[in-house]
Design an enzyme around this catalytic site. Structure first.
Site, PDB file in Angstrom:
ATOM      1  N   GLY A 229      -2.951  12.526 -10.015  1.00  0.00           N
ATOM      2  CA  GLY A 229      -2.662  11.109 -10.079  1.00  0.00           C
ATOM      3  C   GLY A 229      -3.848  10.324 -10.604  1.00  0.00           C
ATOM      4  N   LEU A 230      -3.965   9.069 -10.160  1.00  0.00           N
ATOM      5  CA  LEU A 230      -5.048   8.177 -10.581  1.00  0.00           C
ATOM      6  C   LEU A 230      -5.075   8.019 -12.101  1.00  0.00           C
ATOM      7  CD1 LEU A 230      -7.947   9.312  -8.194  1.00  0.00           C
ATOM      8  CD2 LEU A 230      -6.414   7.373  -7.921  1.00  0.00           C
ATOM      9  N   CYS A 231      -3.893   7.880 -12.682  1.00  0.00           N
ATOM     10  CA  CYS A 231      -3.807   7.716 -14.138  1.00  0.00           C
ATOM     11  C   CYS A 231      -2.843   6.596 -14.492  1.00  0.00           C
ATOM     12  CB  CYS A 231      -3.404   9.025 -14.809  1.00  0.00           C
ATOM     13  SG  CYS A 231      -1.941   9.808 -14.115  1.00  0.00           S
ATOM     14  N   GLY A 232      -2.839   5.539 -13.685  1.00  0.00           N
ATOM     15  CA  GLY A 232      -1.990   4.396 -13.989  1.00  0.00           C
ATOM     16  C   GLY A 232      -0.515   4.741 -13.861  1.00  0.00           C
TER      17      GLY A 232
END
Length: 373
Positions: free
Chosen positions: A135-138
């Site tokens: 994750g952590l990709c908008g």
């Protein structure tokens, strides 16, 4: 003297004949005007906590900023390698499609039957949904999953059955929580995609299509356009045919409205691509082309290469888009952390100044009270 008593003492209407009263009065007015002025504090929220809590909050935001900045640098280093892989693979992939399509068109004239190019009425569609591993990709994973949900709803509206092959941890966790979605297999991968990773998916797709469990295979992935732009697309993998030729039993076209098949056009592998909806054959192949080998053998040799190449290309495009999205997301998070730390520092300095001013007022007021005691 407490702050409450000090405030009531300073704001009382009783006159003072001591000259130190002027000093107290000026400083109290200065402090009050500095705090209550709406133009200076309109941009800051009221924080009801101690100075120690604000210091801890500033330290926490600083640590978060360091983490997001490090993740941004790591993503920036990886996206360059992924971008080069995408750019270098596009010319071969598109040339392979042109060659294979031309051979298939000529083979059809000679009534050559190959299992992977058979266009039959569609009853069931296999959707290969490619998402990210982290994750952590908008909104990267959300957009491609939303595209998959829209395609599933479109197939249901046509009265067609479907099955999903989920690739990527985020997609796997999404479909596991939705038992109403029919999933044939969950596949995970780590690091940069290789031909071995794409071969696992190709074998699964091959078995489903040849056994006639599905009549059409589509790839859903995020196409890499640039470092700041990527688009979720649908790409017809099997059967090998032009857009608009695949129909269901009722004669309705089952191609997606934004199908990427035979619209993959790039110039010299550059990232800026121009799409063309028309299907054309390569100029290098003549209508009266003759095969030295059996055309079925040629197609049987090229089709596995075509499937593996197209799936590997989709994995590379998806990874490059994911890394670019993570780099942009971490860049925005770092900027937000800097702004938040600046705001907290301003609030901390104001609270500290307020506390110091109160202490000075109490000391002066206490000293003056001793003179009249």
């Amino acid at each position: 003297m407490s702050q409450l008593k000090l405030s009531s003492w300073v704001s009382s209407d009783q006159p003072f004949h001591n000259p130190n009263h002027l000093f107290i009065q000026r400083h109290s007015k200065l402090f009050q005007s500095d705090i209550s002025h709406p133009s200076k504090l309109s941009n800051f929220r009221t924080i009801n906590c101690s100075l120690r809590d604000i210091r801890q909050r500033i330290a926490s935001v600083t640590n978060t900023q360091k983490i997001t900045e490090a993740m941004k640098l790591v993503a920036a280093a990886k996206v360059r390698r992924a971008q080069e892989a995408v750019v270098n693979s596009r010319p071969f992939s598109e040339s392979l499609i042109d060659v294979l399509y031309s051979i298939n068109q000529q083979a059809l004239l000679e009534d050559v039957d190959t299992p992977l190019t058979n266009v039959r009425p569609v009853k069931k569609v296999a959707l290969v949904v490619i998402t990210g591993e982290r994750g952590l990709c908008g909104g990267f994973n959300k957009f491609v999953l939303r595209k998959a949900e829209a395609r599933i709803a479109e197939l249901k509206s046509l009265g067609l059955d479907y099955t999903v092959i989920s690739v990527g941890k985020k997609g796997n966790s999404y479909f596991v929580k939705r038992p109403s979605v029919s999933v044939d297999r969950f596949i995970e991968g780590e690091g940069f995609p290789t031909a071995k990773d794409s071969q696992v998916i190709a074998d699964e797709v091959f078995s489903l299509f040849v056994s006639e469990e599905v009549d059409k295979v589509e790839l859903l992935y995020t196409k890499f356009v640039s470092l700041i732009k990527s688009n979720p697309v649908i790409h017809t993998l099997l059967p090998l045919s032009a857009k608009g030729e695949i129909h269901d039993e009722n004669g309705n076209s089952v191609d997606a409205s934004e199908d990427e098949f035979f619209r993959l056009t790039s110039k010299e592998g550059k990232l800026a691509v121009e799409r063309d909806k028309s299907v054309g054959t390569s100029d290098g192949f003549l209508p009266n082309m003759e095969f030295e080998q059996d055309p079925a053998q040629i197609l049987d040799a090229l089709m596995p290469l075509y499937m593996n190449n197209q799936i590997l290309k989709a994995l590379q495009e998806s990874l490059a888009s994911e890394l670019a999205a993570r780099m942009n997301a971490m860049s925005n998070a770092t900027d937000n952390a800097i702004d938040l730390k600046k705001s907290l520092s301003t609030v901390y300095n104001r609270e500290r100044q307020s506390k110091i001013t109160n202490d000075i007022l109490e000391i002066v007021a206490g000293a003056e009270a001793l003179l009249y005691s």
